[in-house]
Design an enzyme around this catalytic site. Structure first.
Site, mmCIF file in Angstrom:
data_model
loop_
_atom_site.group_PDB
_atom_site.id
_atom_site.type_symbol
_atom_site.label_atom_id
_atom_site.label_comp_id
_atom_site.label_asym_id
_atom_site.label_seq_id
_atom_site.Cartn_x
_atom_site.Cartn_y
_atom_site.Cartn_z
ATOM 1 N N GLN A 103 -18.018 -6.173 -0.388
ATOM 2 C CA GLN A 103 -17.223 -7.092 -1.206
ATOM 3 C C GLN A 103 -16.903 -8.403 -0.477
ATOM 4 O O GLN A 103 -16.126 -9.209 -0.973
ATOM 5 C CB GLN A 103 -15.959 -6.409 -1.726
ATOM 6 C CG GLN A 103 -14.945 -6.015 -0.679
ATOM 7 C CD GLN A 103 -13.875 -5.091 -1.250
ATOM 8 O OE1 GLN A 103 -14.108 -3.930 -1.500
ATOM 9 N NE2 GLN A 103 -12.679 -5.617 -1.474
ATOM 10 N N HIS A 143 0.841 -1.205 0.000
ATOM 11 C CA HIS A 143 0.000 0.000 0.000
ATOM 12 C C HIS A 143 0.878 1.258 0.000
ATOM 13 O O HIS A 143 0.589 2.237 -0.683
ATOM 14 C CB HIS A 143 -0.874 0.046 1.253
ATOM 15 C CG HIS A 143 -1.870 -1.070 1.357
ATOM 16 N ND1 HIS A 143 -1.776 -2.066 2.285
ATOM 17 C CD2 HIS A 143 -2.998 -1.329 0.634
ATOM 18 C CE1 HIS A 143 -2.791 -2.897 2.153
ATOM 19 N NE2 HIS A 143 -3.548 -2.478 1.156
ATOM 20 N N SER A 175 -2.587 -8.196 2.934
ATOM 21 C CA SER A 175 -3.033 -8.123 4.338
ATOM 22 C C SER A 175 -3.348 -9.526 4.846
ATOM 23 O O SER A 175 -3.257 -9.799 6.043
ATOM 24 C CB SER A 175 -4.270 -7.239 4.454
ATOM 25 O OG SER A 175 -3.998 -6.004 3.850
ATOM 26 N N ASP A 229 -3.726 -7.399 -7.479
ATOM 27 C CA ASP A 229 -5.131 -7.687 -7.781
ATOM 28 C C ASP A 229 -5.365 -7.313 -9.245
ATOM 29 O O ASP A 229 -6.027 -6.310 -9.550
ATOM 30 C CB ASP A 229 -6.031 -6.879 -6.835
ATOM 31 C CG ASP A 229 -5.821 -7.287 -5.392
ATOM 32 O OD1 ASP A 229 -6.228 -8.391 -5.018
ATOM 33 O OD2 ASP A 229 -5.194 -6.510 -4.644
#
Ligand code: PAF
Length: 268
Positions: A56, A32, A181, A145
């Site tokens: 989500q 991040h 994470s 992602d």
């Protein structure tokens, strides 16, 4: 670092500035922070947001267990140099009676969409809302992602949202494991298994093994279940055909209840 709580304050704060925006759900790691650093490089100010988006997650998924580390997150953002963070409450984002969902057909229905059918509608809805609330000049998303990045590019293009969506290469630890994470859920033994994911994808990307052998190798390495391990057209995520110019190998697999995803560009 300024903490911005409401949509109104966000639009006042970002006015007349060239802004980059980094969407996150918190539990921040170096991946991040790399997005924030890139955001600071390419704009006057970088505004990350932290919002753990319930839409989500399916009821059986890990929303409750998702690591919540707000204080540490704010410290990391401050140190990285972000000038502000957007930290809206859930009722600012989803007030009573909220009933709209953004669906990106096609690209969101395969791979992750097949195994987590609710996921991309939740992501597309929150990202659309956040982009419209901030109207940043640039929005940054990790290539980890990869399918999410393509879904967001498509929705921004289809809905004419005036933002430049930029993908940032995946950050990896010293053993090649993509930072996530969810790595926090892995014990030492599971971590050792997880490190095989990148190695096996790397072998596929170099043409040393094919995707079927890759799937077997993941199971042999100790993964409990492989959702997919496949080479796709890097733009459409469909199986490659004669129009394909770039390919990407993508995989999702479980160790216990932890689901890891990763992907790499094919070098041949
Ligand atoms: O990648 C994530 O952390 C999330 O899917 C995102 C883009 C912040 C939307 O909630």
């Amino acid at each position: 670092m300024k903490i911005v709580k409401s949509i109104k304050d966000l639009s006042v704060y970002r006015k007349n500035k060239f802004v980059s925006f980094v969407p996150t759900m918190g539990a921040l790691h170096e991946g991040h922070l790399a997005l924030v650093r890139e955001g600071l490089n390419c704009a006057d100010i970088c505004i990350p947001y932290i919002f753990l988006n319930p839409k989500q997650f399916a009821p059986h998924e890990d929303l409750e267990a998702y690591p919540k580390t707000l204080e540490a997150d704010l410290e990391k953002l401050e140190k990285t140099g972000a000038q502000a963070v957007y930290l809206p409450d859930a009722d600012e984002i989803y007030p009573d009676g909220f009933s709209t969902s953004v669906k990106v057909s096609g690209i969101s229905e395969m791979l992750e969409g097949e195994f987590r059918p609710h996921f991309f509608d939740g992501v597309a809805t929150i990202v659309t809302k956040m982009l419209l609330q901030c109207l940043p000049d640039i929005a940054l998303f990790g290539e980890k992602d990869y399918q999410q990045l393509l879904v967001i590019k498509k929705l921004v293009s289809d809905l004419n949202i005036p933002v430049d969506v930029k993908g940032v290469p995946t950050m990896r630890d010293e053993n090649g494991l993509a930072l996530s994470s969810r790595n926090a859920y892995l014990n030492e033994e599971q971590y050792q298994i997880a490190c095989h994911l990148n190695r096996i994808l790397s072998d596929i990307s170099k043409g040393k093994i094919n995707e079927n052998r890759g799937r077997e190798a993941l199971l042999e390495a100790g993964f409990d279940k492989v959702d997919y391990c496949t080479v796709r057209d890097a733009q459409t995520l469909l199986p490659p055909d004669e129009n394909t110019t770039e390919r990407r190998v993508l995989a999702a697999a479980f160790i216990g209840t932890t689901r890891l995803i990763d992907n790499l560009a094919m070098s041949q």
